[in-house]
Design a protein around this motif. Structure first.
Motif, short mmCIF file in Angstrom:
data_model
loop_
_atom_site.label_atom_id
_atom_site.label_comp_id
_atom_site.label_asym_id
_atom_site.label_seq_id
_atom_site.Cartn_x
_atom_site.Cartn_y
_atom_site.Cartn_z
N LYS A 99 47.91 48.83 38.11
CA LYS A 99 46.62 49.39 38.78
C LYS A 99 45.74 49.90 37.66
O LYS A 99 45.32 51.09 37.68
N TYR A 148 42.74 49.67 37.70
CA TYR A 148 41.51 50.34 38.35
C TYR A 148 41.39 51.77 38.72
O TYR A 148 40.62 52.12 39.25
N THR A 202 40.69 42.15 39.01
CA THR A 202 40.26 43.36 38.56
C THR A 202 39.55 43.09 36.93
O THR A 202 38.93 43.93 36.42
N THR A 206 41.39 43.30 45.74
CA THR A 206 40.94 44.27 46.84
C THR A 206 41.31 44.00 48.17
O THR A 206 41.28 44.78 48.95
N ASP A 228 41.02 49.63 44.81
CA ASP A 228 40.13 48.75 43.87
C ASP A 228 38.77 48.66 44.35
O ASP A 228 38.50 47.85 45.37
N PHE A 241 35.65 48.65 42.33
CA PHE A 241 34.72 48.13 41.26
C PHE A 241 34.21 46.64 41.69
O PHE A 241 34.86 45.90 42.42
N TYR A 292 32.94 42.78 41.78
CA TYR A 292 33.26 41.57 41.09
C TYR A 292 32.30 40.42 41.11
O TYR A 292 31.57 40.64 42.17
N THR A 335 38.85 56.81 42.52
CA THR A 335 38.67 55.89 41.32
C THR A 335 37.76 56.39 40.41
O THR A 335 37.84 56.42 39.05
#
Length: 499
Positions: A278, A280, A383, A411, A417, A419, A421, A481
């Motif tokens: 993990k 992220y 990630t 995801t 998660d 962020f 991509y 996060t």
């Protein structure tokens, strides 16, 4: 190990280690089970993250976007370590020299087996537990080491000690090759113990100022203890193994895998694909890396064991861009849980963030160019921005060598998660050569030897551009996060201040 100090230009070592120039990295991709909000093609995640946590330094976005445990950055070296621990040169002189010797691969040439030898020479200063605990707490966001379970405290202390070592530059390293490998039952179907090759080889270059060594050496086909010899690489499909011992220390033991020119090699990332990390969610990532026992992600050990037993010439290569100092836990976990194989990590020569974002491609090019006739399976997760760039770029740059690309879609199974991509790098690549998967079982039943790497029952939803969840009209500043990312940046700042 002998420690004769002679000056060798570092450029010569770098040239030997690098081999052919690496192609320029290409931008790369990422998807989801449920189509996420589509971000503009000119979306810049670095700029976006900076806007969320602006004012904390220009390196923040690189930490957040890079595909490794981002807290494993900017580790102290040399004088900074001595200052942090309160030791001087006289203290160090009395300490034994130790060696991190990484499991390596060898290729077959017209002159015989060519073995890559790489690792680091260092000394481990003595430090009181309270000092180690205070340093460990810098890495434990929102947690104090005294609040951890006893086994977690021990792991955190051991890992902190491995970070605060003093690398030894300008040292000569001698490696003893022995054919005394004991193959763990069911470890891998593709590795056998070599029957020759016993010899001592002093590496042609000294260690760098950071204590690193990385070079290829030629093995003579000497007679083994039982009278046998190594098999020529062009006459066998088997992967032969030899143990390597660094002279003058009990710490520098590793195994070399002699890999034939043709066959299949899997290059596998580790974090969030072979183990639960993990990365992220920085707080969780820190605890999972510093304190908690390493835990496999789903049934990936079963998947790898099935491939190992059903593909006799399968070479396993594990590549993590985690810095050398903290890779012992990674290697111990891999060799207890997954098939035997060679290993790559980030050398200290690549010590800044910008170099970190290129090191994966550097190491990938090295192994691709070392084995130009082998086919490669690439395994990772979404990630990692450097994985997302490097893997599809390799499919474009080495179209006859990339057999399959498998990426775990984090995801789809973890709503933390958040962020963005980028899937643009996969545009134009044949769908049968790659798959974004959600659970390990979706890798079962694939004909990877035949190059059929896509399970049509797994929806891809790849739009070949930036995507993300929780970023569109959501309020990312309120996400946990982002809170932990902010805490992480504060941790890095505090660590630098301490040094």
């Amino acid at each position: 190990m002998s420690f004769v100090r002679t000056v060798v230009p570092l450029s010569a070592l770098a040239a030997l280690a690098m081999g052919a120039p690496a192609p320029e990295p290409v931008a790369m991709p990422h998807p989801m089970v449920t189509p996420p909000p589509i971000l503009p093609r000119d979306f810049k995640p670095d700029t976006y993250v900076k806007s969320l946590i602006g004012g904390l330094g220009s390196d923040v976005s690189s930490y957040v976007a890079s595909g490794i445990p981002q807290y494993f950055q900017d580790f102290p070296t040399g004088d900074k370590v001595k200052k942090s621990l309160g030791v001087d040169d006289d203290d160090l002189k009395a300490l034994p020299t130790q060696v991190l010797n990484l499991p390596s691969y060898a290729n077959w040439t017209d002159e015989g087996w060519n073995v890559r030898v790489h690792g680091n020479v260092y000394k481990l200063p003595n430090a009181k537990q309270d000092k180690i605990d205070s340093l460990a707490n810098v890495f434990l966001i929102g947690t104090d080491i005294k609040d951890l379970a006893p086994n977690e405290q021990e792991q955190a202390r051991n890992l902190t000690r491995s970070i605060y070592v003093v690398q030894q530059g300008h040292e000569n390293v001698t490696i003893k090759f022995e054919n005394d490998v004991s193959i763990r039952p069911n470890a891998t179907g593709g590795v056998i113990a070599g029957k020759g090759g016993v010899q001592n080889i002093t590496l042609p270059y000294e260690t760098t100022v950071e204590g690193d060594f990385d070079t290829f050496v030629k093995l003579k086909n000497t007679t083994g203890a039982n009278g046998g010899h190594l098999m020529a690489g062009n006459e066998t499909n088997s992967i032969q193994s030899l143990n390597m011992y660094a002279e003058g220390t009990m710490s520098g033991n590793a195994t070399a895998y002699l890999v034939p020119p043709k066959g299949l090699t899997i290059i596998s990332d580790i974090d969030d694909i072979l183990r639960i990390t993990k990365i992220y969610v920085p707080k969780e990532g820190l605890l999972n890396s510093f304190a908690r026992p390493f835990t496999s992600w789903m049934n990936m050990p079963e998947i790898y064991a099935n491939w190992s037993s059903s593909i006799p010439d399968f070479h396993f290569h594990y590549l993590t861009t985690t810095p050398e100092q903290v890779t012992r836990n990674y290697m111990e976990f891999i060799y207890k849980t997954y098939p035997l194989g060679s290993f790559d990590t980030r050398p200290l020569n690549f010590s800044d963030v910008s170099a970190t974002l290129q090191i994966r491609r550097f190491l990938l090019d090295k192994i691709f160019q070392t084995f130009p006739e082998r086919k490669f399976i690439l395994m990772g997760d979404t990630t990692n921005s450097d994985v997302m760039k490097a893997y599809p770029a390799l499919a474009h740059d080495y179209p006859n060598q990339v057999q399959c690309i498998f990426l775990r879609n984090t995801t789809s199974t973890d709503d933390k998660d958040l962020f963005p991509y980028d899937t643009s790098g996969f545009e134009g690549i044949d769908q049968k050569k790659y798959m974004f998967f959600n659970v390990a079982d979706e890798l079962k039943g694939l004909d990877i030897v035949g190059g059929n790497c896509y399970n049509p029952s797994v929806k891809q939803n790849v739009t070949f551009g930036f995507q993300g969840r929780g970023f569109g009209n959501a309020a990312p500043k309120q996400s946990s996060t982002m809170t932990y990312a902010l805490s992480f940046v504060m941790m890095v700042t505090m660590l630098n201040m301490m040094l």
